[in-house]
Design an enzyme around this catalytic site. Structure first.
Site, PDB file in Angstrom:
ATOM      1  N   LYS A 144       7.814   1.057   3.915  1.00 60.03           N
ATOM      2  CA  LYS A 144       8.894   1.012   2.923  1.00 60.03           C
ATOM      3  C   LYS A 144      10.204   1.503   3.530  1.00 60.03           C
ATOM      4  CE  LYS A 144       6.285   0.894  -1.325  1.00 60.03           C
ATOM      5  NZ  LYS A 144       6.040   1.350  -2.674  1.00 60.03           N
ATOM      6  N   LYS A 227       0.209  -7.350   2.439  1.00 60.85           N
ATOM      7  CA  LYS A 227      -0.412  -7.320   1.108  1.00 60.85           C
ATOM      8  C   LYS A 227       0.524  -7.909   0.047  1.00 60.85           C
ATOM      9  CE  LYS A 227       1.057  -3.026  -0.996  1.00 60.85           C
ATOM     10  NZ  LYS A 227       0.769  -2.091  -2.051  1.00 60.85           N
ATOM     11  N   LYS A 230       4.191  -6.167  -5.877  1.00 59.29           N
ATOM     12  CA  LYS A 230       4.953  -6.581  -7.053  1.00 59.29           C
ATOM     13  C   LYS A 230       6.457  -6.468  -6.849  1.00 59.29           C
ATOM     14  CE  LYS A 230       3.513  -2.390  -9.493  1.00 59.29           C
ATOM     15  NZ  LYS A 230       3.822  -1.338  -8.556  1.00 59.29           N
TER      16      LYS A 230
HETATM   17  N1  AQP Z   1      -2.153  -6.335  -2.842  1.00 57.25           N
HETATM   18  C1  AQP Z   1      -2.965  -5.461  -3.386  1.00 57.25           C
HETATM   19  N2  AQP Z   1      -4.308  -5.639  -3.341  1.00 57.25           N
HETATM   20  C2  AQP Z   1      -5.150  -4.747  -3.913  1.00 57.25           C
HETATM   21  N3  AQP Z   1      -4.728  -3.629  -4.555  1.00 57.25           N
HETATM   22  C3  AQP Z   1      -3.398  -3.416  -4.639  1.00 57.25           C
HETATM   23  N4  AQP Z   1      -2.661  -2.442  -5.203  1.00 57.25           N
HETATM   24  C4  AQP Z   1      -1.361  -2.694  -5.010  1.00 57.25           C
HETATM   25  N5  AQP Z   1      -1.209  -3.824  -4.322  1.00 57.25           N
HETATM   26  C5  AQP Z   1      -2.457  -4.305  -4.067  1.00 57.25           C
HETATM   27  C6  AQP Z   1      -3.222  -1.315  -5.925  1.00 57.25           C
HETATM   28  O1  AQP Z   1      -2.570  -1.238  -7.187  1.00 57.25           O
HETATM   29  C7  AQP Z   1      -2.548   0.131  -7.605  1.00 57.25           C
HETATM   30  C8  AQP Z   1      -1.199   0.492  -8.126  1.00 57.25           C
HETATM   31  O2  AQP Z   1      -0.242   0.321  -7.107  1.00 57.25           O
HETATM   32  P1  AQP Z   1       1.169   1.028  -7.210  1.00 57.25           P
HETATM   33  O3  AQP Z   1       2.017   0.397  -8.215  1.00 57.25           O
HETATM   34  O4  AQP Z   1       1.007   2.466  -7.442  1.00 57.25           O
HETATM   35  O5  AQP Z   1       1.810   0.934  -5.816  1.00 57.25           O
HETATM   36  P2  AQP Z   1       1.626   0.006  -4.612  1.00 57.25           P
HETATM   37  O6  AQP Z   1       0.299   0.213  -3.980  1.00 57.25           O
HETATM   38  O7  AQP Z   1       2.814   0.260  -3.730  1.00 57.25           O
HETATM   39  O8  AQP Z   1       1.682  -1.465  -5.262  1.00 57.25           O
HETATM   40  P3  AQP Z   1       2.736  -2.579  -5.082  1.00 57.25           P
HETATM   41  O9  AQP Z   1       2.375  -3.744  -5.922  1.00 57.25           O
HETATM   42  O10 AQP Z   1       2.948  -2.861  -3.626  1.00 57.25           O
HETATM   43  O11 AQP Z   1       4.002  -1.901  -5.700  1.00 57.25           O
HETATM   44  P4  AQP Z   1       5.443  -1.718  -5.115  1.00 57.25           P
HETATM   45  O12 AQP Z   1       5.841  -3.091  -4.661  1.00 57.25           O
HETATM   46  O13 AQP Z   1       6.242  -1.225  -6.270  1.00 57.25           O
HETATM   47  O14 AQP Z   1       5.372  -0.731  -4.010  1.00 57.25           O
HETATM   48  C9  AQP Z   1      -2.967   0.968  -6.394  1.00 57.25           C
HETATM   49  O15 AQP Z   1      -4.296   1.405  -6.572  1.00 57.25           O
HETATM   50  C10 AQP Z   1      -2.899   0.000  -5.249  1.00 57.25           C
HETATM   51  O16 AQP Z   1      -3.837   0.299  -4.238  1.00 57.25           O
END
Ligand code: AQP
Length: 363
Positions: A144, A227, A230
């Site tokens: 990030k 990965k 969102k």
């Molecule tokens: N691509 C993924 N595959 C499987 N699990 C995923 N998680 C996120 N992306 C994937 C799981 O979703 C939960 C919540 O995630 P988060 O919002 O706390 O943060 P993150 O992991 O950083 O998810 P994002 O979608 O990538 O969010 P942003 O873009 O805002 O940083 C966690 O259990 C995570 O493992």
């Protein structure tokens, strides 16, 4: 069930739900026979099917015979810039999505992180038992922060994993259902808990991560070397839980694959196709092997179409329930309030123990 029937059922059940939370709060502190499950999600965007298959689907499945606590981590969301009004709106939407995927307020605590101030207080104490070196090694921070210039990297982004450790340890959590991308943070949480316990005697339960067998790392549809996220700038890289069926089909049609014609599961050589097979398996509730067999002899076009259709079917009931919950802010607020009341009580009592251990003077 029609909208009015659903809403009147929900409203009729509300007083019981509140009472249940108070009982639940007491049970959780004293009933050691049940494992406590805790997990969180950032309201940093609309949820993707990565969030769903990697975490949320398992949250919904982990509500029986355990003490389930699910948290909307808005304090984590502000580790990168957020528009205040958008964050507020998304936080409420996030709660409605969690109810729609099946988080049952009769069984689980559902609350917003910033409503339980013990998280921030415990994070400060744990900061004093965490090292710059270990936080610098966190790959999520590296990923990030690489996208930002050095002057705009916030201390909160660096410290994200310690706040996450506080979230988990504040509830004496046994099991943390998360996606694979969180494994390193869970390991750090365990290290911090063990370190604290060694210094002050048994204080924290040392938690374990629980990773889905299928869908633990859903990959980007436009770049399967990373990965699905969102908050990715490329909207074609992710599919949202609340996305329109037509748009879901189009995104799968555009998914990046490879130039070989054969459909087989080989995440190293064929990450795009393997990702599609895994999404299909997760959406259809079958093994990856069975999903491979179903596409024997078929082409990539057919695979993409069927994956899209399977995802649409999996999401349809969630989208329908979301439409109901999103119309009833009063109900969603009442769930969040009851959740916050119980969470505050539990986290504050654990924080008190930690404060005493580190030597804070109390009156
Ligand atoms: N691509 C993924 N595959 C499987 N699990 C995923 N998680 C996120 N992306 C994937 C799981 O979703 C939960 C919540 O995630 P988060 O919002 O706390 O943060 P993150 O992991 O950083 O998810 P994002 O979608 O990538 O969010 P942003 O873009 O805002 O940083 C966690 O259990 C995570 O493992």
């Amino acid at each position: 069930m029609g909208e009015n029937a659903l809403l009147s059922n929900i409203k009729a059940a509300m007083p019981e739900r509140r009472a249940h939370f108070r009982r639940f709060g007491t049970l959780m502190e004293f009933d050691k026979s049940r494992k406590t499950v805790f997990s969180g999600i950032q309201p940093s965007g609309e949820f993707s099917i990565g969030n769903y298959f990697g975490a949320l689907k398992h949250w919904a499945a982990m509500q029986e015979g355990v003490n389930p606590i699910y948290c909307i981590v808005d304090m984590h969301a502000i580790t990168v810039p957020q528009d205040p009004e958008t964050l507020r709106r998304r936080t409420l939407e996030c709660a409605a999505v969690l109810l729609a995927i099946g988080i049952d307020p009769d069984k689980s605590l559902l609350f917003i992180q910033s409503h339980a101030s013990a998280h921030a207080e415990l994070a400060w104490i744990l900061n004093c038992f965490s090292y710059m070196g270990e936080l610098s090694r966190m790959t999520q921070f590296k990923d990030k922060s690489q996208k930002l210039n050095a002057e705009s990297i916030r201390v909160g982004l660096f410290d994200y994993p310690v706040l996450m450790a506080a979230d988990i340890l504040a509830y004496q959590t046994d099991i943390v259902p998360v996606g694979e991308d969180q494994r390193q943070h869970i390991e750090l949480t365990r290290d911090i808990a063990v370190r604290f316990n060694q210094a002050f005697g048994d204080t924290f339960t040392v938690p374990e991560g629980r990773y889905a067998e299928i869908g633990t790392k859903v990959l980007s549809l436009s770049d399967p070397s990373k990965k699905m996220s969102k908050s990715d700038e490329n909207r074609n890289s992710y599919v949202l839980i609340l996305e329109e069926p037509e748009s879901i089909l189009n995104k799968f049609k555009r998914a990046v694959t490879d130039s070989e014609p054969e459909i087989r599961y080989d995440p190293k050589a064929k990450p795009g196709i393997s990702n599609l097979l895994e999404i299909y398996a997760a959406a259809s509730g079958i093994s990856v092997q069975d999903s491979v067999s179903q596409f024997d002899g078929l082409g990539y076009g057919e695979l993409k179409k069927r994956v899209g259709e399977a995802v649409i079917e999996e999401l349809r009931p969630i989208q329908e329930k979301y439409a109901e919950f999103s119309k009833d802010k009063a109900y969603v607020d009442s769930v969040l309030k009851a959740g916050a009341d119980a969470a505050r009580e539990i986290a504050a009592s654990n924080l008190k123990i930690v404060q005493e251990k580190v030597g804070f003077y109390s009156l």
